[in-house]
Design a protein around this motif. Structure first.
Motif, PDB file in Angstrom:
ATOM      1  N   LEU A 103       0.997  -1.399   0.173  1.00 27.76           N
ATOM      2  CA  LEU A 103       0.171   0.055   0.195  1.00 27.76           C
ATOM      3  C   LEU A 103       0.421   1.402   0.002  1.00 27.76           C
ATOM      4  O   LEU A 103       2.021   1.323   1.043  1.00 27.76           O
ATOM      5  N   VAL A 104       0.602   2.018  -0.568  1.00 26.83           N
ATOM      6  CA  VAL A 104       1.418   3.421  -1.266  1.00 26.83           C
ATOM      7  C   VAL A 104       0.531   4.569  -0.651  1.00 26.83           C
ATOM      8  O   VAL A 104      -0.765   3.881  -1.726  1.00 26.83           O
ATOM      9  N   LEU A 105      -0.111   5.650  -0.139  1.00 25.41           N
ATOM     10  CA  LEU A 105      -1.246   6.528   0.231  1.00 25.41           C
ATOM     11  C   LEU A 105      -0.223   7.566   0.514  1.00 25.41           C
ATOM     12  O   LEU A 105       0.241   7.467   1.230  1.00 25.41           O
ATOM     13  N   HIS A 106       0.146   8.883  -0.613  1.00 25.12           N
ATOM     14  CA  HIS A 106       0.051  10.036  -0.380  1.00 25.12           C
ATOM     15  C   HIS A 106      -1.327  11.052  -0.312  1.00 25.12           C
ATOM     16  O   HIS A 106      -1.836  11.314  -1.034  1.00 25.12           O
ATOM     17  N   VAL A 107      -0.880  11.540   1.346  1.00 32.22           N
ATOM     18  CA  VAL A 107      -1.561  12.272   1.827  1.00 32.22           C
ATOM     19  C   VAL A 107      -1.150  14.192   1.759  1.00 32.22           C
ATOM     20  O   VAL A 107      -0.252  14.123   2.317  1.00 32.22           O
ATOM     21  N   GLN A 108      -1.884  15.064   1.301  1.00 35.18           N
ATOM     22  CA  GLN A 108      -1.895  16.550   2.217  1.00 35.18           C
ATOM     23  C   GLN A 108      -2.515  16.752   3.040  1.00 35.18           C
ATOM     24  O   GLN A 108      -3.834  16.189   3.386  1.00 35.18           O
ATOM     25  N   CYS A 109      -1.919  17.124   4.013  1.00 31.58           N
ATOM     26  CA  CYS A 109      -2.430  17.004   5.385  1.00 31.58           C
ATOM     27  C   CYS A 109      -2.702  19.047   5.939  1.00 31.58           C
ATOM     28  O   CYS A 109      -1.348  20.002   5.278  1.00 31.58           O
ATOM     29  N   ARG A 110      -3.982  19.364   6.185  1.00 32.16           N
ATOM     30  CA  ARG A 110      -3.407  21.119   6.900  1.00 32.16           C
ATOM     31  C   ARG A 110      -2.458  21.499   7.645  1.00 32.16           C
ATOM     32  O   ARG A 110      -2.231  22.116   7.836  1.00 32.16           O
ATOM     33  N   GLN A 111      -2.328  20.537   8.448  1.00 32.64           N
ATOM     34  CA  GLN A 111      -1.397  21.004   9.958  1.00 32.64           C
ATOM     35  C   GLN A 111      -0.002  20.318  10.488  1.00 32.64           C
ATOM     36  O   GLN A 111      -0.995  18.688   9.431  1.00 32.64           O
ATOM     37  N   LEU A 112       0.513  20.508  10.896  1.00 35.35           N
ATOM     38  CA  LEU A 112       1.472  19.235  11.438  1.00 35.35           C
ATOM     39  C   LEU A 112       0.376  18.067  12.222  1.00 35.35           C
ATOM     40  O   LEU A 112       1.372  17.105  11.871  1.00 35.35           O
ATOM     41  N   GLN A 113      -0.439  18.903  13.208  1.00 30.28           N
ATOM     42  CA  GLN A 113      -0.891  17.878  13.803  1.00 30.28           C
ATOM     43  C   GLN A 113      -2.033  16.933  13.200  1.00 30.28           C
ATOM     44  O   GLN A 113      -1.996  15.229  13.942  1.00 30.28           O
ATOM     45  N   ASP A 114      -2.434  17.100  11.978  1.00 27.33           N
ATOM     46  CA  ASP A 114      -2.663  16.628  11.519  1.00 27.33           C
ATOM     47  C   ASP A 114      -2.296  14.997  10.816  1.00 27.33           C
ATOM     48  O   ASP A 114      -2.863  13.807  10.391  1.00 27.33           O
ATOM     49  N   ALA A 115      -0.840  15.650  10.491  1.00 29.56           N
ATOM     50  CA  ALA A 115      -0.127  14.373   9.874  1.00 29.56           C
ATOM     51  C   ALA A 115       0.194  13.737  10.848  1.00 29.56           C
ATOM     52  O   ALA A 115       0.491  12.364  10.154  1.00 29.56           O
ATOM     53  N   GLN A 116      -0.050  13.943  11.869  1.00 31.84           N
ATOM     54  CA  GLN A 116       0.703  13.077  12.645  1.00 31.84           C
ATOM     55  C   GLN A 116       0.083  11.732  13.051  1.00 31.84           C
ATOM     56  O   GLN A 116       0.653  10.979  13.373  1.00 31.84           O
ATOM     57  N   ILE A 117      -1.158  12.036  12.745  1.00 32.22           N
ATOM     58  CA  ILE A 117      -2.027  11.079  12.784  1.00 32.22           C
ATOM     59  C   ILE A 117      -2.005   9.520  11.515  1.00 32.22           C
ATOM     60  O   ILE A 117      -1.806   8.710  11.469  1.00 32.22           O
ATOM     61  N   LEU A 118      -1.129  10.621  10.837  1.00 33.21           N
ATOM     62  CA  LEU A 118      -1.119   9.780   9.511  1.00 33.21           C
ATOM     63  C   LEU A 118       0.751   8.943   9.479  1.00 33.21           C
ATOM     64  O   LEU A 118       0.697   8.462   8.433  1.00 33.21           O
ATOM     65  N   ALA A 119       1.553   9.458  10.500  1.00 30.70           N
ATOM     66  CA  ALA A 119       2.718   9.245   9.938  1.00 30.70           C
ATOM     67  C   ALA A 119       3.061   7.580  10.622  1.00 30.70           C
ATOM     68  O   ALA A 119       2.655   7.270  11.770  1.00 30.70           O
ATOM     69  N   VAL A 120       3.086   6.645   9.409  1.00 36.35           N
ATOM     70  CA  VAL A 120       3.294   4.969   9.543  1.00 36.35           C
ATOM     71  C   VAL A 120       4.336   4.266   8.455  1.00 36.35           C
ATOM     72  O   VAL A 120       4.777   5.341   7.562  1.00 36.35           O
ATOM     73  N   ARG A 121       5.076   4.199   9.468  1.00 38.93           N
ATOM     74  CA  ARG A 121       6.464   3.672   8.873  1.00 38.93           C
ATOM     75  C   ARG A 121       5.978   1.680   9.013  1.00 38.93           C
ATOM     76  O   ARG A 121       5.703   1.180   9.575  1.00 38.93           O
ATOM     77  N   SER A 122       6.125   1.485   7.616  1.00 38.70           N
ATOM     78  CA  SER A 122       6.354  -0.277   6.731  1.00 38.70           C
ATOM     79  C   SER A 122       7.182  -0.550   6.034  1.00 38.70           C
ATOM     80  O   SER A 122       7.369   0.310   5.197  1.00 38.70           O
ATOM     81  N   THR A 123       8.016  -1.939   6.171  1.00 39.81           N
ATOM     82  CA  THR A 123       8.633  -2.254   5.447  1.00 39.81           C
ATOM     83  C   THR A 123       7.487  -3.324   4.727  1.00 39.81           C
ATOM     84  O   THR A 123       7.652  -4.858   5.642  1.00 39.81           O
ATOM     85  N   HIS A 124       7.065  -3.752   2.967  1.00 44.72           N
ATOM     86  CA  HIS A 124       7.007  -5.396   2.882  1.00 44.72           C
ATOM     87  C   HIS A 124       6.527  -5.229   2.453  1.00 44.72           C
ATOM     88  O   HIS A 124       6.076  -5.911   1.561  1.00 44.72           O
ATOM     89  N   GLY A 125       7.988  -4.894   0.792  1.00 44.13           N
ATOM     90  CA  GLY A 125       7.946  -5.174   0.120  1.00 44.13           C
ATOM     91  C   GLY A 125       8.802  -6.655  -1.085  1.00 44.13           C
ATOM     92  O   GLY A 125       8.833  -7.079   0.569  1.00 44.13           O
ATOM     93  N   LEU A 126       9.417  -6.849  -1.897  1.00 47.61           N
ATOM     94  CA  LEU A 126       9.999  -7.623  -2.750  1.00 47.61           C
ATOM     95  C   LEU A 126      10.353  -7.169  -3.918  1.00 47.61           C
ATOM     96  O   LEU A 126       9.494  -6.383  -4.624  1.00 47.61           O
ATOM     97  N   GLU A 127      11.502  -7.287  -4.083  1.00 49.45           N
ATOM     98  CA  GLU A 127      12.239  -7.347  -5.209  1.00 49.45           C
ATOM     99  C   GLU A 127      12.800  -8.113  -5.792  1.00 49.45           C
ATOM    100  O   GLU A 127      14.406  -8.848  -5.167  1.00 49.45           O
ATOM    101  N   VAL A 128      12.861  -8.787  -7.031  1.00 45.46           N
ATOM    102  CA  VAL A 128      14.039  -9.451  -7.214  1.00 45.46           C
ATOM    103  C   VAL A 128      14.933  -9.723  -8.700  1.00 45.46           C
ATOM    104  O   VAL A 128      12.904  -9.758  -9.692  1.00 45.46           O
ATOM    105  N   PRO A 129      15.382  -9.606  -9.257  1.00 46.96           N
ATOM    106  CA  PRO A 129      15.705  -9.781 -10.289  1.00 46.96           C
ATOM    107  C   PRO A 129      15.674 -10.997 -11.326  1.00 46.96           C
ATOM    108  O   PRO A 129      16.094 -12.319 -10.550  1.00 46.96           O
TER     109      PRO A 129
END
Length: 238
Positions: A103-129
């Motif tokens: 999942l990739v989700l790009h979101v514009q937030c009005r204020q920093l305090q709004d962005a804090q709710i959405l600040a999430v990190r996760s690694t769940h990918g795969l890349e193989v030649p």
């Protein structure tokens, strides 16, 4: 200048534009999530992808994957099978890469305090030649193994989207947020304009952590050198 009014104008302009993605519509698995965010006054989404398995051919001169300049051999938001991959691999002239992108989700937030709710990190990918200069470098058995892994990651990704929705909804319910008049019908789907989840959600059960006023106070008083703010609203095993 009224920054809130400016944000509302910016949001209205962005959401009224045509969807320029390859698919041309919001992926089914994130429609409700996009609607939830766009229905809140302080957020709007600019792009999204529910997760996908892709096979890219970056050509014979590329030193790194550049999706804008490479050949898309396969793109699917559903589980795939070995035969489909084998068939399209025959078209590769350079270095073909099998990838799973969550999942990739790009979101514009009005204020920093709004962005804090959405600040999430996760690694769940795969890349193989898989190929080099058009030559297959692995066995079909290994390709089948990779596809099973990619499909498993796709299923896990759907569970994470569900969990993310539940936790985000629960966090937003604790904030005094007004709704905009932006209609849900503006969000296009390819085959279903009124998609809803069949599962009954239980936000209290789904969330191992969620944002509270106390959490935000702790963040504001944090003196770490890292200027970024990362707030997880997922369980510990996310």
């Amino acid at each position: 200048m009224d920054r809130s009014a400016e944000f509302r104008r910016w949001k209205a302009q962005c959401l009224s534009k045509a969807d320029l993605s390859r698919k041309g519509s919001v992926d089914e698995d994130v429609v409700e999530l996009v609607q939830l965010l766009n229905g809140r006054e302080q957020f709007f989404t600019t792009s999204s992808c529910a997760g996908r398995i892709i096979l890219l051919d970056r050509g014979i001169n590329g030193s790194e994957v550049q999706k804008q300049n490479c050949c898309w051999l396969l793109v699917t938001h559903k589980p795939c099978v070995k035969d489909d991959v084998i068939v399209v691999l025959k078209k590769a002239n350079g270095d073909a890469i099998l990838k799973f992108e969550p999942l990739v989700l790009h979101v514009q937030c009005r204020q920093l305090q709004d962005a804090q709710i959405l600040a999430v990190r996760s690694t769940h990918g795969l890349e193989v030649p898989l190929t080099h200069k058009g030559k297959l470098m692995v066995t079909e058995e290994y390709i089948n193994f990779l596809i099973k892994i990619a499909n498993q990651k796709m299923e896990e990704n759907k569970k994470r989207i569900e969990r993310f929705y539940n936790c985000l909804q629960h966090a937003l319910e604790k904030e005094p947020i007004s709704m905009t008049s932006y209609p849900k019908e503006k969000i296009k789907e390819k085959n279903n304009s009124s998609y809803t989840h069949k599962k009954k959600r239980n936000p209290e059960k789904a969330c191992g952590k969620y944002i509270t006023e106390e959490n935000n106070k702790e963040l504001e008083n944090d003196d770490h050198d890292d200027p970024g703010i990362s707030v997880t609203i997922f369980p510990e095993d996310y």
